[in-house]
Design a protein around this motif. Structure first.
Motif, PDB file in Angstrom:
ATOM      1  N   ASN A 167     -14.941 -65.440  40.115  1.00  0.00           N
ATOM      2  CA  ASN A 167     -14.225 -65.660  41.357  1.00  0.00           C
ATOM      3  C   ASN A 167     -14.195 -67.125  41.755  1.00  0.00           C
ATOM      4  O   ASN A 167     -15.175 -67.841  41.578  1.00  0.00           O
ATOM      5  CB  ASN A 167     -14.888 -64.871  42.488  1.00  0.00           C
ATOM      6  N   THR A 168     -13.067 -67.532  42.305  1.00  0.00           N
ATOM      7  CA  THR A 168     -12.919 -68.830  42.952  1.00  0.00           C
ATOM      8  C   THR A 168     -12.502 -68.564  44.390  1.00  0.00           C
ATOM      9  O   THR A 168     -12.027 -67.471  44.711  1.00  0.00           O
ATOM     10  CB  THR A 168     -11.864 -69.703  42.246  1.00  0.00           C
ATOM     11  N   PRO A 169     -12.657 -69.516  45.268  1.00  0.00           N
ATOM     12  CA  PRO A 169     -12.250 -69.304  46.661  1.00  0.00           C
ATOM     13  C   PRO A 169     -10.758 -68.960  46.757  1.00  0.00           C
ATOM     14  O   PRO A 169      -9.932 -69.487  46.008  1.00  0.00           O
ATOM     15  CB  PRO A 169     -12.547 -70.652  47.331  1.00  0.00           C
ATOM     16  N   ASN A 170     -10.419 -68.066  47.674  1.00  0.00           N
ATOM     17  CA  ASN A 170      -9.037 -67.633  47.840  1.00  0.00           C
ATOM     18  C   ASN A 170      -8.111 -68.735  48.342  1.00  0.00           C
ATOM     19  O   ASN A 170      -6.899 -68.659  48.156  1.00  0.00           O
ATOM     20  CB  ASN A 170      -8.958 -66.443  48.796  1.00  0.00           C
ATOM     21  N   ASN A 171      -8.657 -69.753  48.970  1.00  0.00           N
ATOM     22  CA  ASN A 171      -7.817 -70.822  49.514  1.00  0.00           C
ATOM     23  C   ASN A 171      -7.646 -71.991  48.546  1.00  0.00           C
ATOM     24  O   ASN A 171      -7.157 -73.043  48.925  1.00  0.00           O
ATOM     25  CB  ASN A 171      -8.380 -71.312  50.848  1.00  0.00           C
ATOM     26  N   SER A 172      -8.037 -71.819  47.282  1.00  0.00           N
ATOM     27  CA  SER A 172      -7.902 -72.895  46.297  1.00  0.00           C
ATOM     28  C   SER A 172      -6.441 -73.088  45.915  1.00  0.00           C
ATOM     29  O   SER A 172      -5.725 -72.127  45.651  1.00  0.00           O
ATOM     30  CB  SER A 172      -8.705 -72.575  45.029  1.00  0.00           C
ATOM     31  N   MET A 173      -6.028 -74.335  45.864  1.00  0.00           N
ATOM     32  CA  MET A 173      -4.655 -74.665  45.462  1.00  0.00           C
ATOM     33  C   MET A 173      -4.622 -75.193  44.026  1.00  0.00           C
ATOM     34  O   MET A 173      -3.573 -75.479  43.487  1.00  0.00           O
ATOM     35  CB  MET A 173      -4.059 -75.703  46.419  1.00  0.00           C
ATOM     36  N   ALA A 174      -5.785 -75.317  43.422  1.00  0.00           N
ATOM     37  CA  ALA A 174      -5.931 -75.750  42.025  1.00  0.00           C
ATOM     38  C   ALA A 174      -7.228 -75.136  41.517  1.00  0.00           C
ATOM     39  O   ALA A 174      -7.983 -74.541  42.283  1.00  0.00           O
ATOM     40  CB  ALA A 174      -5.983 -77.273  41.934  1.00  0.00           C
TER      41      ALA A 174
ATOM     42  N   SER B   5     -10.697 -74.473  40.981  1.00  0.00           N
ATOM     43  CA  SER B   5     -11.805 -74.916  41.813  1.00  0.00           C
ATOM     44  C   SER B   5     -13.063 -75.145  40.987  1.00  0.00           C
ATOM     45  O   SER B   5     -13.277 -74.496  39.966  1.00  0.00           O
ATOM     46  CB  SER B   5     -12.092 -73.855  42.876  1.00  0.00           C
ATOM     47  N   SER B   6     -13.888 -76.068  41.438  1.00  0.00           N
ATOM     48  CA  SER B   6     -15.194 -76.257  40.807  1.00  0.00           C
ATOM     49  C   SER B   6     -16.218 -75.299  41.415  1.00  0.00           C
ATOM     50  O   SER B   6     -17.343 -75.207  40.941  1.00  0.00           O
ATOM     51  CB  SER B   6     -15.661 -77.707  40.963  1.00  0.00           C
ATOM     52  N   THR B   7     -15.818 -74.576  42.444  1.00  0.00           N
ATOM     53  CA  THR B   7     -16.668 -73.565  43.057  1.00  0.00           C
ATOM     54  C   THR B   7     -16.305 -72.217  42.442  1.00  0.00           C
ATOM     55  O   THR B   7     -15.421 -71.520  42.904  1.00  0.00           O
ATOM     56  CB  THR B   7     -16.459 -73.525  44.586  1.00  0.00           C
ATOM     57  N   VAL B   8     -16.983 -71.888  41.357  1.00  0.00           N
ATOM     58  CA  VAL B   8     -16.709 -70.659  40.620  1.00  0.00           C
ATOM     59  C   VAL B   8     -17.988 -69.843  40.558  1.00  0.00           C
ATOM     60  O   VAL B   8     -19.066 -70.384  40.350  1.00  0.00           O
ATOM     61  CB  VAL B   8     -16.209 -70.971  39.188  1.00  0.00           C
ATOM     62  N   ALA B   9     -17.857 -68.535  40.737  1.00  0.00           N
ATOM     63  CA  ALA B   9     -19.011 -67.647  40.647  1.00  0.00           C
ATOM     64  C   ALA B   9     -18.747 -66.587  39.587  1.00  0.00           C
ATOM     65  O   ALA B   9     -17.671 -66.000  39.545  1.00  0.00           O
ATOM     66  CB  ALA B   9     -19.272 -66.986  41.992  1.00  0.00           C
ATOM     67  N   ALA B  10     -19.721 -66.370  38.722  1.00  0.00           N
ATOM     68  CA  ALA B  10     -19.653 -65.300  37.730  1.00  0.00           C
ATOM     69  C   ALA B  10     -20.675 -64.242  38.144  1.00  0.00           C
ATOM     70  O   ALA B  10     -21.853 -64.542  38.328  1.00  0.00           O
ATOM     71  CB  ALA B  10     -19.968 -65.838  36.337  1.00  0.00           C
ATOM     72  N   THR B  11     -20.194 -63.016  38.301  1.00  0.00           N
ATOM     73  CA  THR B  11     -21.022 -61.941  38.821  1.00  0.00           C
ATOM     74  C   THR B  11     -20.961 -60.729  37.892  1.00  0.00           C
ATOM     75  O   THR B  11     -19.884 -60.366  37.429  1.00  0.00           O
ATOM     76  CB  THR B  11     -20.545 -61.537  40.234  1.00  0.00           C
ATOM     77  N   LEU B  12     -22.106 -60.139  37.626  1.00  0.00           N
ATOM     78  CA  LEU B  12     -22.199 -58.897  36.848  1.00  0.00           C
ATOM     79  C   LEU B  12     -22.571 -57.755  37.778  1.00  0.00           C
ATOM     80  O   LEU B  12     -23.467 -57.900  38.624  1.00  0.00           O
ATOM     81  CB  LEU B  12     -23.291 -59.001  35.782  1.00  0.00           C
ATOM     82  N   PHE B  13     -21.893 -56.631  37.618  1.00  0.00           N
ATOM     83  CA  PHE B  13     -22.175 -55.413  38.370  1.00  0.00           C
ATOM     84  C   PHE B  13     -22.579 -54.348  37.350  1.00  0.00           C
ATOM     85  O   PHE B  13     -21.825 -54.070  36.426  1.00  0.00           O
ATOM     86  CB  PHE B  13     -20.940 -54.944  39.131  1.00  0.00           C
ATOM     87  N   VAL B  14     -23.750 -53.761  37.522  1.00  0.00           N
ATOM     88  CA  VAL B  14     -24.252 -52.760  36.586  1.00  0.00           C
ATOM     89  C   VAL B  14     -24.736 -51.558  37.384  1.00  0.00           C
ATOM     90  O   VAL B  14     -25.448 -51.715  38.378  1.00  0.00           O
ATOM     91  CB  VAL B  14     -25.418 -53.325  35.741  1.00  0.00           C
ATOM     92  N   THR B  15     -24.357 -50.361  36.949  1.00  0.00           N
ATOM     93  CA  THR B  15     -24.896 -49.147  37.543  1.00  0.00           C
ATOM     94  C   THR B  15     -25.559 -48.325  36.447  1.00  0.00           C
ATOM     95  O   THR B  15     -25.161 -48.379  35.277  1.00  0.00           O
ATOM     96  CB  THR B  15     -23.828 -48.284  38.237  1.00  0.00           C
ATOM     97  N   GLY B  16     -26.582 -47.586  36.835  1.00  0.00           N
ATOM     98  CA  GLY B  16     -27.296 -46.777  35.866  1.00  0.00           C
ATOM     99  C   GLY B  16     -27.992 -45.593  36.505  1.00  0.00           C
ATOM    100  O   GLY B  16     -28.037 -45.458  37.729  1.00  0.00           O
ATOM    101  N   LYS B  17     -28.524 -44.738  35.659  1.00  0.00           N
ATOM    102  CA  LYS B  17     -29.189 -43.510  36.088  1.00  0.00           C
ATOM    103  C   LYS B  17     -30.673 -43.740  36.319  1.00  0.00           C
ATOM    104  O   LYS B  17     -31.323 -44.468  35.577  1.00  0.00           O
ATOM    105  CB  LYS B  17     -29.052 -42.434  35.018  1.00  0.00           C
ATOM    106  N   LEU B  18     -31.180 -43.091  37.339  1.00  0.00           N
ATOM    107  CA  LEU B  18     -32.620 -42.989  37.575  1.00  0.00           C
ATOM    108  C   LEU B  18     -32.996 -41.538  37.286  1.00  0.00           C
ATOM    109  O   LEU B  18     -32.273 -40.626  37.685  1.00  0.00           O
ATOM    110  CB  LEU B  18     -32.976 -43.302  39.029  1.00  0.00           C
ATOM    111  N   THR B  19     -34.075 -41.340  36.587  1.00  0.00           N
ATOM    112  CA  THR B  19     -34.515 -39.975  36.314  1.00  0.00           C
ATOM    113  C   THR B  19     -35.818 -39.709  37.037  1.00  0.00           C
ATOM    114  O   THR B  19     -36.478 -40.628  37.511  1.00  0.00           O
ATOM    115  CB  THR B  19     -34.684 -39.743  34.802  1.00  0.00           C
ATOM    116  N   HIS B  20     -36.190 -38.459  37.107  1.00  0.00           N
ATOM    117  CA  HIS B  20     -37.402 -38.063  37.830  1.00  0.00           C
ATOM    118  C   HIS B  20     -38.598 -37.867  36.919  1.00  0.00           C
ATOM    119  O   HIS B  20     -39.673 -37.532  37.371  1.00  0.00           O
ATOM    120  CB  HIS B  20     -37.142 -36.786  38.627  1.00  0.00           C
ATOM    121  N   ASN B  21     -38.434 -38.086  35.629  1.00  0.00           N
ATOM    122  CA  ASN B  21     -39.510 -37.866  34.675  1.00  0.00           C
ATOM    123  C   ASN B  21     -40.219 -39.187  34.384  1.00  0.00           C
ATOM    124  O   ASN B  21     -39.701 -40.026  33.663  1.00  0.00           O
ATOM    125  CB  ASN B  21     -38.935 -37.272  33.378  1.00  0.00           C
TER     126      ASN B  21
END
Length: 137
Positions: free
Chosen positions: A29-36, A38-54
């Protein structure tokens, strides 16, 4: 299709396989108001997984390590860890995402009494000054 998550810290490793990880996605992601570009860049990972009861399953101990990592304070160097997520299809890696200086933005666990299981959500971001070290193959 399946996913794996590998985390390497100073004194610990976390490895979760296709039996645990349900989904993974990356956002750059870069800021939405960037006109070129941007040097303000964020790389984000989203991970979901299972939790078990054992508590006997190795994955239960591994997911508890994620919760413990989320509690590490920003002043501790171990807050930043080496993270690799792989997308696997037909037994072969399709995409590998590597964040060598990742930190946890959000970690959540949700439990369900109807299935005796739960789910975790992990949101990671690459350290800003190390953005150029992110690799995608």
């Amino acid at each position: 299709m399946g996913f794996t998550l590998a985390v390497k810290g100073q004194d610990t490793e976390i490895n979760l396989g296709v039996d645990v990880i349900k989904s993974a996605n990356i956002g750059v992601n870069t800021p939405n108001n960037s006109m070129a570009k941007s040097s303000t860049v964020a790389a984000t990972l989203f991970v979901t997984g299972k939790l078990t009861h054992n508590n006997m399953l190795p994955s239960d101990k591994e997911t508890s390590k994620l919760l413990k990592w989320s509690l590490v304070t920003a002043q501790n160097a171990d807050a930043y860890r080496d993270v690799t997520v792989q997308v696997v299809t037909t037994g072969q890696p399709f995409r590998t995402m590597h964040f060598p200086n990742a930190f946890i933005i959000d970690y959540n666990e949700r439990y369900s009494d109807s299935k005796g299981m739960g789910e975790f959500t992990l949101v990671l971001r690459q350290k800003a000054d190390k953005f150029s070290d992110v690799q995608a193959e």
